[in-house]
Design a protein around this motif. Structure first.
Motif, mmCIF file in Angstrom:
data_model
loop_
_atom_site.group_PDB
_atom_site.id
_atom_site.type_symbol
_atom_site.label_atom_id
_atom_site.label_comp_id
_atom_site.label_asym_id
_atom_site.label_seq_id
_atom_site.Cartn_x
_atom_site.Cartn_y
_atom_site.Cartn_z
ATOM 1 N N TYR A 291 40.128 -14.136 6.967
ATOM 2 C CA TYR A 291 41.656 -14.802 7.546
ATOM 3 C C TYR A 291 42.306 -15.086 6.193
ATOM 4 O O TYR A 291 41.825 -15.290 5.014
ATOM 5 C CB TYR A 291 41.239 -16.065 8.214
ATOM 6 C CG TYR A 291 40.284 -16.007 9.260
ATOM 7 C CD1 TYR A 291 40.747 -15.655 10.615
ATOM 8 C CD2 TYR A 291 38.795 -16.093 9.039
ATOM 9 C CE1 TYR A 291 39.792 -15.601 11.695
ATOM 10 C CE2 TYR A 291 38.058 -15.941 9.912
ATOM 11 C CZ TYR A 291 38.315 -15.569 11.462
ATOM 12 O OH TYR A 291 37.696 -15.452 12.312
ATOM 13 N N ASP A 294 48.584 -18.617 5.406
ATOM 14 C CA ASP A 294 49.983 -18.350 4.859
ATOM 15 C C ASP A 294 50.934 -19.733 4.296
ATOM 16 O O ASP A 294 52.022 -19.580 3.986
ATOM 17 C CB ASP A 294 50.989 -17.414 5.451
ATOM 18 C CG ASP A 294 51.406 -17.817 6.809
ATOM 19 O OD1 ASP A 294 51.211 -18.818 6.983
ATOM 20 O OD2 ASP A 294 52.067 -17.148 7.225
ATOM 21 N N ASN A 297 50.631 -20.640 9.151
ATOM 22 C CA ASN A 297 49.800 -20.016 10.027
ATOM 23 C C ASN A 297 48.413 -19.253 9.516
ATOM 24 O O ASN A 297 48.239 -19.009 8.295
ATOM 25 C CB ASN A 297 50.390 -18.863 11.122
ATOM 26 C CG ASN A 297 51.770 -19.432 11.592
ATOM 27 O OD1 ASN A 297 51.985 -20.296 12.224
ATOM 28 N ND2 ASN A 297 52.956 -18.705 11.147
ATOM 29 N N ILE A 299 46.218 -16.153 9.814
ATOM 30 C CA ILE A 299 46.290 -14.917 10.145
ATOM 31 C C ILE A 299 44.891 -14.236 10.246
ATOM 32 O O ILE A 299 44.240 -13.984 9.193
ATOM 33 C CB ILE A 299 47.257 -13.872 9.302
ATOM 34 C CG1 ILE A 299 48.432 -14.619 9.335
ATOM 35 C CG2 ILE A 299 47.254 -12.498 9.604
ATOM 36 C CD1 ILE A 299 49.320 -13.965 8.208
#
Length: 631
Positions: A291, A294, A297, A299
């Motif tokens: 994962y 950022d 969020n 991602i």
């Protein structure tokens, strides 16, 4: 109760000086050390407890011939190399179950998530060992055994606090009845860690929860059931190469790993107890997620699942007091699932093996074995091994072995967009020769071992020109490159060990390894160069003293010589030198009562600034304290 495979450790003495230690990993069955010709190091429960180690890899780093590197702090990618072999050429067993991850590119095991927890014994078998253990045992085998229940109901609880906001809590309970036994244990570990990028400003935390269990039941003196389980769940943060520069930097990457291991075995004896049999089923399940956070969020970068199912039979026939045969068969099916290519692939391998061990004359034990493997993609492979152990006079041992190893191409190498289904297995052959001498009623020991291993048909990645059209002459692969059997390597050197106990309270132990691990790939730009992250010289020193006031103190020193790594911030990547370093730890343990003890340690006492991998962060001076309660 009849002892199943790996259960013999419960009968091993708490101190190797009390009587001869029993070794399981060299023969897949308990054998006295004087009959073992291969190079084996045993870390028993007192040694593990005295070390106060949290991570298994830190324990392994104190043994001869073993090199450990980590891409940052606790929980990050950790590689264990035995005598210069790649980390994915090390076979790892937990309570007899092979735990390689078929969903990873190299199919190896990441030691970053493996904590000491309830481990009671570790055996490190060095050199090619595929005759008994099959694929992946090119460099050696690490055999990990969790604690066995012994006697009446026993419970232990331990809590630890320390630097980097580190917290650990572990507990275990076990009991041995007339016909049954059980042990359950769990551990939780949490730390803020350090930045994986050595110039980073944020830390990369690590969290791990581990649970183990085992149950045994004897239907009769000759028939018993053995059930074992292992579960680990972890989350580790790390740094990477973010766009647009794609250079190493602080980044919000993290990964999750969940591992399940299951084992069920039926043990039964025939021929008046001369023939011991084991029929077993093994299951491993590794789920990994990657994962990126950022800043706003999370991602999802990919999900990977690797599973192994194994059915095996092993027989041990004790012909007489001097002759013994171990033989068996195994069927293994591996599967890989991911949300990228390949989405689902699987492969199977069938194996048979046999090893004969005989004390041909008093003190001289010879061992010879052969294995045949049949893989449904690359075909068949044969592995041979011979060894000799000779006890001469008082306290003198000569040992020598020659063996072959192989590693099957991984599912990713066979079926990914970069695949090559014409791949052959990687292979190795190596030998070692050593002498051991004990003095002073076994209160002093010195040993020396020379080893030499050559690895051929190593699988490497062949690049293609990034023109969108070139296929480099290999069918069905990505235009960027493909896997091929083009690499060779050689590792040779020697291992020295010494132990001195001039007083019953004072113990000095030391080991030194000199190793030349060289790339011998014909025509490669790296031909003749040292392999990466493998120092030529490594040493460990430990000095322990038991004070008359129930206090034990230990000074431990670890030295790593100069090694090499790659700087991927440049194009093309540049070879860089990693300087030698020395780390000093001090430890103390105090028994308040027979049930309550406290311990403390300071790691990297002099706050050395060192690197085991280029640009990867390492921990500085750190202190920890713990309390242990047994009842």
């Amino acid at each position: 109760m009849m002892l199943p495979f790996n259960a013999a450790q419960a009968t091993t003495p708490s101190s190797d000086s009390e009587m001869e230690p029993v070794i399981v990993v060299a023969n897949r069955t308990p054998v006295g050390a004087h009959k073992v010709g291969s190079s084996v190091t045993v870390l028993n429960e007192p040694k593990i407890v005295e070390s106060q180690a949290i991570v298994v890899a830190d324990l392994l780093a104190t043994t001869p011939g073993v090199n450990v590197t980590r891409n940052g702090g606790p929980g990050t990618q950790t590689s264990v190399r035995i005598r210069g072999a790649e980390s994915d050429q090390t076979l790892v067993l937990i309570d007899g179950v092979q735990i390689n991850d078929p969903s990873s590119t190299g199919g190896g095991f990441d030691f970053g998530n493996l904590l000491v927890g309830d481990i009671g014994r570790i055996e490190i078998l060095r050199g090619p060992q595929s005759t008994l253990y099959g694929s992946q045992a090119m460099g050696g085998v690490v055999n990990i055994i969790t604690r066995e229940p012994q006697g009446a109901l026993a419970v232990n609880v331990e809590a630890e606090l320390g630097s980097m906001s580190t917290r650990q809590l572990s507990a275990g309970v076990g009991e041995q009845f007339d016909r049954a036994s059980f042990r359950l244990a769990g551990a939780y570990y949490d730390t803020d860690g350090v930045s994986s990028y050595d110039a980073g400003t944020e830390t990369d935390p690590f969290r791990n929860s581990t649970f183990t269990g085992k149950f045994g039941f004897a239907f009769t003196p000759d028939v018993s059931l053995d059930v074992r389980g292992y579960y680990a769940d972890s989350k580790s943060h790390y740094d990477g190469f973010p766009p647009p520069n794609y250079t190493f930097a602080d980044e919000g990457d993290f990964g999750t790993t969940t591992t399940w291991i299951g084992y069920g075995g039926l043990n039964f004896a025939l021929a008046g107890g001369a023939l011991h049999n084991r029929i077993a089923y093994q299951y491993t399940d590794n789920d990994r997620g990657a994962y990126l956070h950022d800043g706003t969020n999370v991602i999802d970068l990919g999900q990977f699942k690797g599973k192994n199912n194994r059915v095996e039979y092993q027989g041990t026939w004790k012909i007489n007091e001097a002759w013994q045969v171990v033989f068996g068969a195994q069927h293994e099916k591996s599967a890989m699932n991911s949300d990228s290519e390949p989405q689902h692939v699987e492969a199977s391998i069938d194996s048979i093996y046999m090893q004969l061990q005989a004390e041909v004359v008093t003190g001289l034990t010879l061992t010879a074995g052969d294995r045949y493997d049949d893989h449904d993609t690359f075909g068949s492979h044969n592995s041979v091994q011979v060894a000799a152990a000779w006890a001469i006079g008082t306290g003198t041992m000569l040992r020598g072995s020659w063996g072959q190893g192989f590693k099957a191409p991984t599912l990713y190498q066979l079926y990914s967009p970069y695949a090559n289904q014409d791949l052959k297995p990687e292979s190795s052959q190596g030998w070692d020769l050593g002498v051991e001498q004990k003095f002073m009623d076994n209160r002093a020991m010195v040993s020396a071992i020379y080893f030499d291993r050559t690895s051929t048909d190593l699988i490497s990645f062949s690049n293609c020109p990034d023109d969108g059209n070139s296929i480099c002459g290999a069918p069905g692969h990505s235009p960027f490159g493909y896997y091929s059997n083009t690499a060779r390597a050689r590792s040779k050197g020697f291992e020295l060990q010494a132990m001195l106990q001039p007083l019953s309270e004072l113990t000095l132990e030391a080991n030194f390894t000199h190793m030349e691990a060289t790339d011998e790939s014909p025509g490669a730009a790296t031909e003749g160069q040292r392999l990466l992250r493998r120092p030529d010289d490594a040493a460990n020193l430990s000095l322990s003293y038991k004070w008359p006031v129930r206090l034990t103190t230990t000074l431990a020193v670890r030295y790593s010589g100069k090694s090499y790594d790659m700087n991927f911030d440049t194009f093309p990547a540049e070879r860089v030198t990693l300087d030698q370093f020395t780390l000093v730890d001090i430890r103390a343990a105090y028994d308040i009562t027979d049930k309550v003890s406290v311990s403390a340690r300071v790691e990297n006492l002099f706050d050395a600034d060192y690197r085991a991998g280029y640009q990867y962060g390492t921990t500085g001076r750190a202190g920890y304290a713990s309390v242990n309660y047994k009842f």
